[in-house]
Design a protein around this motif. Structure first.
Motif, mmCIF file in Angstrom:
data_model
loop_
_atom_site.group_PDB
_atom_site.id
_atom_site.type_symbol
_atom_site.label_atom_id
_atom_site.label_comp_id
_atom_site.label_asym_id
_atom_site.label_seq_id
_atom_site.Cartn_x
_atom_site.Cartn_y
_atom_site.Cartn_z
ATOM 1 N N ILE A 1 0.877 -1.181 0.000
ATOM 2 C CA ILE A 1 0.000 0.000 0.000
ATOM 3 C C ILE A 1 0.908 1.222 0.000
ATOM 4 O O ILE A 1 1.611 1.481 0.990
ATOM 5 C CB ILE A 1 -0.924 0.007 1.218
ATOM 6 C CG1 ILE A 1 -1.801 -1.248 1.232
ATOM 7 C CG2 ILE A 1 -1.792 1.257 1.227
ATOM 8 C CD1 ILE A 1 -2.713 -1.331 2.435
ATOM 9 N N PRO A 2 0.943 1.983 -1.072
ATOM 10 C CA PRO A 2 1.922 3.081 -1.187
ATOM 11 C C PRO A 2 1.781 4.093 -0.054
ATOM 12 O O PRO A 2 0.672 4.385 0.411
ATOM 13 C CB PRO A 2 1.581 3.714 -2.551
ATOM 14 C CG PRO A 2 0.837 2.656 -3.292
ATOM 15 C CD PRO A 2 0.090 1.875 -2.265
ATOM 16 N N TYR A 3 2.927 4.654 0.367
ATOM 17 C CA TYR A 3 2.900 5.677 1.416
ATOM 18 C C TYR A 3 2.080 6.880 0.983
ATOM 19 O O TYR A 3 1.453 7.561 1.805
ATOM 20 C CB TYR A 3 4.330 6.126 1.744
ATOM 21 C CG TYR A 3 5.107 5.146 2.577
ATOM 22 C CD1 TYR A 3 6.278 4.583 2.103
ATOM 23 C CD2 TYR A 3 4.664 4.798 3.847
ATOM 24 C CE1 TYR A 3 6.999 3.688 2.871
ATOM 25 C CE2 TYR A 3 5.377 3.896 4.619
ATOM 26 C CZ TYR A 3 6.556 3.336 4.126
ATOM 27 O OH TYR A 3 7.244 2.454 4.899
ATOM 28 N N SER A 4 2.062 7.144 -0.310
ATOM 29 C CA SER A 4 1.374 8.339 -0.803
ATOM 30 C C SER A 4 -0.120 8.289 -0.551
ATOM 31 O O SER A 4 -0.792 9.322 -0.567
ATOM 32 C CB SER A 4 1.651 8.508 -2.302
ATOM 33 O OG SER A 4 1.209 7.364 -3.014
ATOM 34 N N LEU A 5 -0.660 7.087 -0.336
ATOM 35 C CA LEU A 5 -2.106 6.950 -0.149
ATOM 36 C C LEU A 5 -2.493 6.759 1.315
ATOM 37 O O LEU A 5 -3.671 6.639 1.619
ATOM 38 C CB LEU A 5 -2.627 5.762 -0.975
ATOM 39 C CG LEU A 5 -2.446 5.882 -2.490
ATOM 40 C CD1 LEU A 5 -2.962 4.635 -3.174
ATOM 41 C CD2 LEU A 5 -3.184 7.112 -3.028
ATOM 42 N N HIS A 6 -1.518 6.704 2.212
ATOM 43 C CA HIS A 6 -1.842 6.461 3.604
ATOM 44 C C HIS A 6 -2.722 7.559 4.192
ATOM 45 O O HIS A 6 -3.678 7.298 4.915
ATOM 46 C CB HIS A 6 -0.557 6.332 4.426
ATOM 47 C CG HIS A 6 0.129 5.013 4.228
ATOM 48 N ND1 HIS A 6 1.154 4.582 5.037
ATOM 49 C CD2 HIS A 6 -0.066 4.037 3.310
ATOM 50 C CE1 HIS A 6 1.559 3.401 4.625
ATOM 51 N NE2 HIS A 6 0.843 3.052 3.569
ATOM 52 N N GLN A 7 -2.376 8.809 3.881
ATOM 53 C CA GLN A 7 -3.140 9.915 4.443
ATOM 54 C C GLN A 7 -4.568 9.905 3.911
ATOM 55 O O GLN A 7 -5.516 10.191 4.647
ATOM 56 C CB GLN A 7 -2.450 11.252 4.107
ATOM 57 C CG GLN A 7 -3.026 12.444 4.839
ATOM 58 C CD GLN A 7 -2.885 12.329 6.345
ATOM 59 O OE1 GLN A 7 -1.953 11.712 6.837
ATOM 60 N NE2 GLN A 7 -3.840 12.897 7.088
ATOM 61 N N GLU A 8 -4.723 9.592 2.619
ATOM 62 C CA GLU A 8 -6.081 9.515 2.061
ATOM 63 C C GLU A 8 -6.889 8.421 2.739
ATOM 64 O O GLU A 8 -8.077 8.610 3.041
ATOM 65 C CB GLU A 8 -6.011 9.255 0.551
ATOM 66 C CG GLU A 8 -5.503 10.439 -0.254
ATOM 67 C CD GLU A 8 -5.672 10.212 -1.744
ATOM 68 O OE1 GLU A 8 -4.688 10.368 -2.457
ATOM 69 O OE2 GLU A 8 -6.789 9.840 -2.154
ATOM 70 N N LEU A 9 -6.258 7.279 2.968
ATOM 71 C CA LEU A 9 -6.956 6.195 3.666
ATOM 72 C C LEU A 9 -7.357 6.636 5.064
ATOM 73 O O LEU A 9 -8.460 6.335 5.536
ATOM 74 C CB LEU A 9 -6.059 4.955 3.735
ATOM 75 C CG LEU A 9 -5.788 4.221 2.426
ATOM 76 C CD1 LEU A 9 -4.738 3.146 2.625
ATOM 77 C CD2 LEU A 9 -7.073 3.593 1.888
ATOM 78 N N LEU A 10 -6.469 7.365 5.722
ATOM 79 C CA LEU A 10 -6.748 7.832 7.074
ATOM 80 C C LEU A 10 -7.929 8.799 7.085
ATOM 81 O O LEU A 10 -8.831 8.691 7.922
ATOM 82 C CB LEU A 10 -5.492 8.499 7.642
ATOM 83 C CG LEU A 10 -5.565 8.967 9.096
ATOM 84 C CD1 LEU A 10 -5.771 7.784 10.016
ATOM 85 C CD2 LEU A 10 -4.306 9.737 9.460
ATOM 86 N N GLU A 11 -7.942 9.749 6.151
ATOM 87 C CA GLU A 11 -9.034 10.723 6.106
ATOM 88 C C GLU A 11 -10.350 10.059 5.733
ATOM 89 O O GLU A 11 -11.403 10.377 6.281
ATOM 90 C CB GLU A 11 -8.691 11.825 5.093
ATOM 91 C CG GLU A 11 -7.476 12.673 5.477
ATOM 92 C CD GLU A 11 -7.696 13.420 6.775
ATOM 93 O OE1 GLU A 11 -6.740 13.594 7.534
ATOM 94 O OE2 GLU A 11 -8.863 13.804 7.029
#
Length: 1505
Positions: free
Chosen positions: A1348-1358
């Motif tokens: 799971i790319p780091y770039s999408l972690h924040q989007e998943l969190l939000e």
């Protein structure tokens, strides 16, 4: 110079020990202790101390090298360190006088001086004199250590004068003092230091000691040391003191009084003893021997210290006492166990109070001995008492020694047993009396609390006698009975109102209006009100019943094992003759084989060795393989036997296969010749087709004696012979094994036999072709209600008792064939016997020439189900109604039976059907002739029925122009391939009521052998053995085109939220697929709520169609809106037969109607529920209205409201016609607007976290970027595929899978072996499932970047913070689409696998929550040093849990699972046709059996098959 460089030698001193010596007359019966004192000083260890030394010797011993004809002994030397650290060597000489054992006079020596003068000599010389050890040494010098007196001479440096202060042995102390005085005078002349040693102080006479001290005090510098050689007290002190007198430079030792020194020594001994006893206490097995224990403890310091102080003999005695204590403790425990087990034995043998109430204990013992179970509880020993026999060691023998029963403890247990039986009898009587009291209280209702009833029974006699726990237990049992009865009656009531439920639209969740209608109707029933206090249970039963209506299979049948489908299959399997007894009985489906017969062929005893090894791995000839137990019957045969062929051909033993084992070139050649002989004998001489096709398996035996150089040659030759014979070859697995045969070899060989059996079964009973299916002239379906009060063989007896009855084709377990003369010709009639719930799917989708509908005249529910089923049957199909009861007299004696039989006959009259009755007590009505008229009627209408069926199919084909979605080119609408139960998550289901088991006739539509993919290319269609896909209705259609969005509608009723938790699981996971109407799920990149249109110019158009591009259905009134020219055709008035009905009428055909429109009884009954809540119209008005125009909410097509809803594309939770309203839409729009604003905010840059590399070797595979490990043809890394396949094949049910850590060495070894050979088999490595799971996780952990790319972690969190579940899931789905294609494929594969693991949570205890905890750090690679990240770990874990739970929604366009429990969640269907999205080009065919897979098929990228 050399002498100066040598280290200085330590000083050496010679001490002469002297004292009273001579004949017995001179010294008495014993000596003064000189020898013991020397012994203890020179060899202080207890084992080297000898208390007995004799001075009476033979002439030979006196002349030996130890005595050497001298009257002195050389005891050896001792090296001693002083307090200042300076060492010195002390030589010890004992001056004595040896007596001749013949003359009892002193031996003659070279020195003829008397003892006093000899003892005072300062120069001693004796050539080659040996060191003295003990008396036993004399004459056996070679058996002891031999050490010579240095240089054969010594100079005496000091004297140790011994005086015995004990009572003495026939010796006067005054005489000893006189002798000592004279001796002292001689010693003084030598000018050497002298010390007096008072010996034997442990037996000291006080005044003797005082006299010695007085004697010493009169002398100058004469010291007295009180010693005891026995207890080793002050022995070393006296020698040390003498050395100090000889060497003034040494520190003067302190002379300690005997008592003080003794206390110190005893304290030392006590401490050592305690430590040793603690060591001994560690031995817990009373069978241990001293030899074993001493060898184990010999290097222990506590053990060595005790042995030195007390000796081995005392240590052994201490050990023996401990062992005896252990044994007595063991006996005590065994006795306690026997006494505790005695009540259970008495309960088994003497449970009848009437027999033993007045028996004495001795009489009871005699009675027990006569019981058949006596030997299982007691053992009569040959030797008694039992505690002195070896029975105490038989721990696994729980039987009680019979002689133990003679004890008082056993008799007391018996008396308590009798009293317990008396009190228990009274207690049971009172409990039953109390139960009867409760049964008489009429107001007790199901679910009523005990506290509400308590006040009515407090004065009851039985209640007062029993305990509160007993009273609650009785009431609980009474409640369970009345609740169970009430639930059964409630369930029966639901079946009686079948028309109410089978009117549901099976492609949409029941609306709140429909549920209100159901509750309104049922609430009038007393059986509904009976469960008023158990409203949740009542609602659960209702929802379960509705769920069964949605998903009716034999596995979900509410009758359980009494399901008609199960009973029919069992009866037909036992009753019908098979076409080929020999092979079909033996080669039935390998999954059902319980016993495997095997020949084992070998040379020189190899066959017997293999048989023994298999039996060793078996338990009672039962072998566990792949989760199933097989009974093995092994027949080893020596290849050299002259009776080889005779042994193979026996009538009592039919083998499934033959294992051929070899270990040399010679035995391999011999085996090859034997196989050739067997096949020649079978095919040419005996004409035995079965033995000619007998599966052989070549097995190479392990070379365990040495590493054979011929092993590669044997392997090569064996493989060549196996290829020649077309049989499997089982090689020796890698590694070293102590036996000739490995467990892996045996399992591989057994799997080969089972596969061969399955293959032979497929050859004998292939999947029937269309030609085979068409052999039946008539196809009749007989329906019966599950749970009816009659046996299945009663309704089948008219067929089974006919001589013309035979088995149907293989695979049709619920069908039989009848050969009957109807008209002028003999006709073949196929009778398929089904339950009503299984028949519902057949009713519309299959060609059926007639129905035999059976119902019980004793059961209203049976008639209710018949009415519901018959209402939707087309009126062109003949029907035979059959009422079942006991006898004709029931009609006149029982009003309820009379009413049901009359109603059945009335319905038959209305619809012009046949009616008859079957009586269980009558044989006449069990003949086939009962149905002759019905068969004739069916044959007469056959052509009309088939024409009507064909025209229906044609209309369905034409109707595709009106469908919202085109039929998916990847699957047929007739593939009812959905899981029937929660456990059946992979592969096609074993049973489907509208699938394989009840498929009667293929659809007459185009059965092309190829389908079109989305690019217009053709690819072959493959079918599974269970599903006959030849009848699929395939059409060449273009891909769906997205039309203009529709305006959302308002004022639509919401879905009842109470139903979603139970019903949605049934709809979401198992939608009832309808022909040509249920589309595939939309692709991921298109919103599911959007509508799709079909380009009209690409589909067949009938005359009368306008030339419009798109046809889009709009609302529930079934209006067809033609886009582009804005021409609207309203077909609302023709809703009864639909638009396609006009086409039929243009051809002059009569559209078939339903029987409910032909029978006023059926129609009025069905409409009575609707009228209660929706209409006041009369039955006639409703009947008339239904033919013209339907009012109220549209449930589906009037052509078939049960199976064919008009807008099935809006089914389920996402149906806007059911769930949406304007207010909700506005809220969603606001949320989306708010989220869009938030997206514009700048995002924080995500820190990349690189974990340390866990590998300690270089790899060209692990740790590489994911893109380097995959190809477009193989989107999943090979290592991941292998691991997942291994886990799902062997360990899906392993407890703690992915949670329990595997062996780290095994994990690394798996990766290292894979590095060397990518084709390695994990099964051959013998590793555990947990090790493979750990290696799989390690693979992802080693990737340069997380899956799971780091770039999408924040989007998943939000996104995870969105409160609305549906919106949150759709947003997560959009984020997943942003994955790199390679990451997306692998992530989809892994989540699918984890979903499968979670389905087995009942056995592996790994729910989606547990799996997410184990996997989210691996997939997301968190930086645990980041505090900000640590605060969101739970959120990230919940995201992975959501992916696992909603796997079907995220990746396979499934429905959202509302209830996130493991029971409700389902894995994605294993049929790839349903799982691959519509817009993605097809990559894999449906799952196939191995023998049906063609070489050109691509590998499965999703791991679904």
């Amino acid at each position: 110079m050399m002498a100066k460089n040598k280290e200085p030698r330590p000083p050496s001193y010679a001490i002469s020990v002297v004292g009273l010596s001579g004949t017995e007359k001179d010294k008495g019966n014993c000596g003064v202790g000189k020898s013991c004192l020397c012994n203890r000083f020179v060899r202080s260890k207890a084992d080297e101390y000898y208390p007995e030394h004799t001075s009476v010797l033979s002439t030979i011993d006196f002349g030996g090298r130890v005595v050497n004809n001298d009257h002195f002994l050389y005891w050896g030397d001792v090296t001693q360190s002083g307090e200042d650290g300076i060492e010195c060597r002390i030589h010890v000489i004992e001056q004595t006088e040896f007596i001749d054992d013949q003359t009892f006079l002193p031996h003659r020596s070279t020195n003829l001086q008397p003892y006093i003068k000899r003892a005072a000599a300062s120069k001693l010389q004796s050539a080659e004199k040996l060191m003295y050890i003990c008396t036993d040494q004399l004459g056996l010098e070679q058996d002891f250590e031999q050490k010579q007196m240095p240089e054969g001479k010594l100079s005496i440096d000091g004297f140790l004068l011994c005086i015995d202060v004990s009572q003495g042995c026939n010796r006067k102390f005054d005489d000893q003092i006189k002798f000592v005085n004279n001796l002292y005078i001689q010693l003084s002349k030598s000018k050497k230091p002298i010390i007096i040693a008072a010996t034997k102080c442990d037996e000291c006479v006080d005044h003797y000691l005082r006299e010695v001290q007085a004697f010493a005090s009169n002398k100058k510098n004469l010291v007295v040391v009180e010693t005891s050689a026995r207890f080793n007290v002050n022995v070393e002190t006296c020698f040390t003191a003498l050395v100090q007198m000889m060497d003034k430079t040494r520190g003067k030792p302190k002379i300690i009084p005997y008592l003080d020194a003794y206390k110190t020594q005893r304290q030392l001994v006590v401490t050592a003893t305690d430590k040793f006893e603690k060591l001994v206490q560690t031995v817990r097995d009373y069978h241990a021997t001293w030899k074993t224990v001493s060898n184990k403890l010999k290097n222990h310091p506590d053990y060595e210290e005790y042995i030195n102080l007390e000796g081995t003999k005392k240590a052994k005695n201490t050990f023996s006492k401990h062992i005896e204590q252990l044994k007595q403790e063991h006996i005590r425990k065994r006795k306690e166990e026997y006494i505790n087990a005695l009540p259970r034995a008495l309960n088994t043998l003497l449970s009848n109070l009437d027999e033993i109430e007045h028996l004495s204990w001795s009489d009871a013992l005699k009675l027990m001995e006569k019981r058949p179970d006596f030997q299982s509880c007691f053992v009569v020993l040959e030797k008694t008492p039992w505690d002195e026999t070896d029975h105490i060691d038989k721990v696994n023998d729980r039987r009680i020694p019979f002689d133990l029963l003679t004890t008082l403890e056993a008799e007391k247990v018996y008396q308590n047993h009798v009293q317990h039986l008396i009190s228990e009898k009274r207690r049971v009587e009172m409990k039953e009396k109390f139960k009867k009291t409760l049964e008489k209280i009429q107001f007790i209702s199901p679910g009523q609390p005990w506290e509400e009833v308590l006040c009515f029974v407090v004065e009851d006699e039985a209640f007062k006698y029993i305990t509160d726990a007993d009273s609650r237990e009785v009431y609980g049992r009474h409640q369970r009975e009345i609740v169970e009865k009430a639930k059964e009656e409630f369930q029966e009531m639901l079946f009686e109102h079948s028309e109410l439920f089978y009117d549901l639209d099976l492609n949409a969740t029941p609306s709140s209006d429909k549920m209100s209608e159901i509750h309104a109707v049922l609430s009038e029933e007393p059986r509904y009100k009976a469960l008023q206090k158990l409203a949740p249970d009542r609602e659960s039963l209702l929802l379960k019943h509705i769920g069964f209506v949605y998903h009716p299979t034999k596995e979900t049948c509410l009758s359980g094992q009494n399901c008609t489908d199960i009973k029919v299959e069992q009866l037909l399997a036992n009753s019908l003759l098979q076409l080929d007894h020999g092979r079909s009985n033996l080669y039935h489906d390998s999954a059902n084989i319980d016993k495997v017969n095997l020949f084992i062929l070998g040379k020189d005893g190899l066959a017997q060795e293999l048989a023994n090894e298999i039996r060793t791995q078996s338990t009672d000839d039962e072998y566990a393989l792949d989760g199933k137990i097989y009974e093995l019957d092994l027949r080893p045969v020596d290849a050299k036997s002259p009776y080889l062929l005779t042994q193979l051909w026996t009538s009592t033993f039919k083998p499934h296969g033959c294992f051929c084992v070899f270990n040399s070139i010679e035995s391999l050649n011999f085996i090859g010749e034997c196989i050739a002989k067997i096949r020649a004998e079978a095919s040419q001489i005996r004409r035995d087709k079965y033995m000619a096709s007998l599966p052989f398996t070549l097995i190479l035996a392990n070379q365990r004696d040495s590493v054979s150089k011929n092993l590669p040659i044997l392997r090569h030759q064996g493989q060549q012979l196996a290829n020649k014979l077309q049989c499997p070859f089982v090689d020796v697995p890698a590694g070293t094994y102590p036996r000739k045969f490995n467990e892996t070899q045996i399992k591989q060989a057994l799997r080969g036999v089972l596969e061969a059996v399955k293959h032979n079964f497929d050859v004998v009973s292939p999947v029937p072709t269309i030609k085979d299916l068409s052999e039946a002239d008539l196809r009749i379906v007989m329906c019966a209600m599950c749970g009816d009060p009659f046996s299945v063989d009663l309704i089948l007896s008219p067929f089974l008792e006919s001589h013309s009855c035979s088995a149907a084709q293989a695979g049709q377990n619920n069908s039989l064939m009848l050969d009957k003369i109807i008209g002028e010709k003999r006709r073949r009639i196929q009778i398929t016997i089904l339950s009503y719930h299984s028949s519902i799917g057949v009713r519309k989708d299959e060609l059926v020439h007639g129905y035999i509908l059976v119902y019980s005249a004793k059961r209203k529910a049976s008639m209710g189900m018949l009415r519901a089923f018959l209402s939707e049957v087309q009126d062109t199909i003949p029907v035979q109604l059959v009422a079942v009861t006991d006898s004709q007299a029931d009609f006149f004696e029982n009003e309820a039976i009379k009413e049901l039989m009359t109603e059945g006959e009335h319905i038959a009259t209305e619809i012009t059907a046949k009616f008859t009755a079957l009586y269980s007590l009558s044989q006449y009505h069990r003949q086939t002739e009962v149905f002759t008229l019905f068969f004739s009627d069916v044959l007469e209408k056959k052509n009309m029925i088939e024409s009507s069926y064909m025209s229906d199919s044609t209309r369905e084909t034409t109707h595709t122009s009106e469908d919202v979605f085109p039929r998916s080119p990847r699957g047929s609408s007739l593939d009812y391939n959905y899981p029937d139960s929660e456990d059946d998550t992979e592969g096609p289901p074993p049973y489907s009521p509208i699938g394989d088991d009840v498929r009667l006739l293929p659809a007459p539509s185009d059965r092309s052998k190829y389908r079109l993919d989305l690019e217009g290319n053709e690819y072959p269609i493959h079918s599974t053995p269970l599903n006959c896909h030849d009848h699929e209705r395939n059409h060449k259609v273009p891909p769906p085109i997205k039309p203009k969005p529709l305006v959302p509608r308002t004022n639509v009723k919401k879905l009842d939220p109470n139903l979603l938790k139970t019903i949605e699981a049934g709809i979401g996971k198992n939608p009832r697929k309808q022909p040509c109407r249920v589309p595939m799920a939309p692709p991921e990149d298109i919103d599911q709520s959007d509508n799709y249109a079909e380009p009209i110019d690409t589909v067949f158009k009938h005359k009368g169609f306008a030339d419009d591009i798109y046809a889009v259905p709009d609302d529930s009134q079934n209006r067809m809106i033609k886009v582009r020219n804005s021409i609207v055709i309203n077909t609302q008035g023709e809703e009864e037969n639909g638009f396609s009905d006009r086409i039929s009428k243009s051809h002059g055909e009569r559209r078939p109607s339903k029987y409910k429109y032909k029978s006023k009884t059926l129609f009025s009954k069905a409409k009575s529920y609707y009228r209660r809540t929706h209409s006041d119209a009369s039955d006639d008005e409703a009947f008339t209205t239904s033919k013209t125009k339907r009012k109220g909410r549209h449930r589906g097509s009037e052509e078939d409201p049960l199976l064919s809803p008009v807008e099935t594309w809006k089914g389920g939770i996402d149906n806007p016609a059911i769930t949406s309203d304007q207010e909700l839409d506005d809220k969603k729009m606001k949320k989306k607007t708010h989220k869009a604003k938030e997206d514009k905010k700048p995002k924080k840059k995500t820190k990349t976290f690189n974990p340390p590399i866990r590998r300690n070797w270089e790899s060209n595979y692990f740790g590489m970027p994911l893109q380097d490990l995959v190809t477009p043809e193989k989107p999943i890394p090979l290592f991941v595929e292998k691991c997942v396949q291994f886990i799902e094949d062997t360990g899906l049910c392993t407890e703690g899978l992915y949670r329990v850590s595997g062996n780290k060495t095994d994990q690394d070894n798996i990766q290292k072996q894979f590095d060397q050979d990518h084709h390695i088999s994990l099964e051959s490595m013998g590793v555990t499932v947990n090790a493979v799971a750990g290696a799989l996780k390690a693979f992802f952990a080693d990737l340069p970047d997380p899956l799971i790319p780091y770039s999408l972690h924040q989007e998943l969190l939000e996104t995870s913070k969105i409160t609305d579940k549906t919106e949150r899931l759709h947003e997560l789905k959009e984020i997943v689409k942003k994955f790199h294609p390679v990451n997306y494929d692998v992530f989809k594969y892994v989540i699918t696998h984890l979903n499968r693991v979670s389905q087995q949570y009942k056995t592996n205890f790994m729910t989606a929550d547990n799996l997410s905890i184990c996997f989210w750090p691996t997939l997301m690679r968190p930086d645990f040093e980041n505090r900000e990240f640590l605060s969101t770990t739970k959120i990230h874990q919940s995201v992975i849990e959501t992916f696992i739970q909603q796997c079907q929604f995220f990746f396979y366009n499934g429905e959202i699972i509302e209830a996130p429990n493991q029971a409700a969640s389902q894995p994605p269907p294993s049929n790839a046709v349903q799982m691959v999205e519509t817009m993605v080009p097809l990559q894999l065919p449906p799952p196939l059996q191995p023998q049906l897979i063609q070489s050109q098929l691509p590998a499965d990228p999703l791991g679904i098959i």
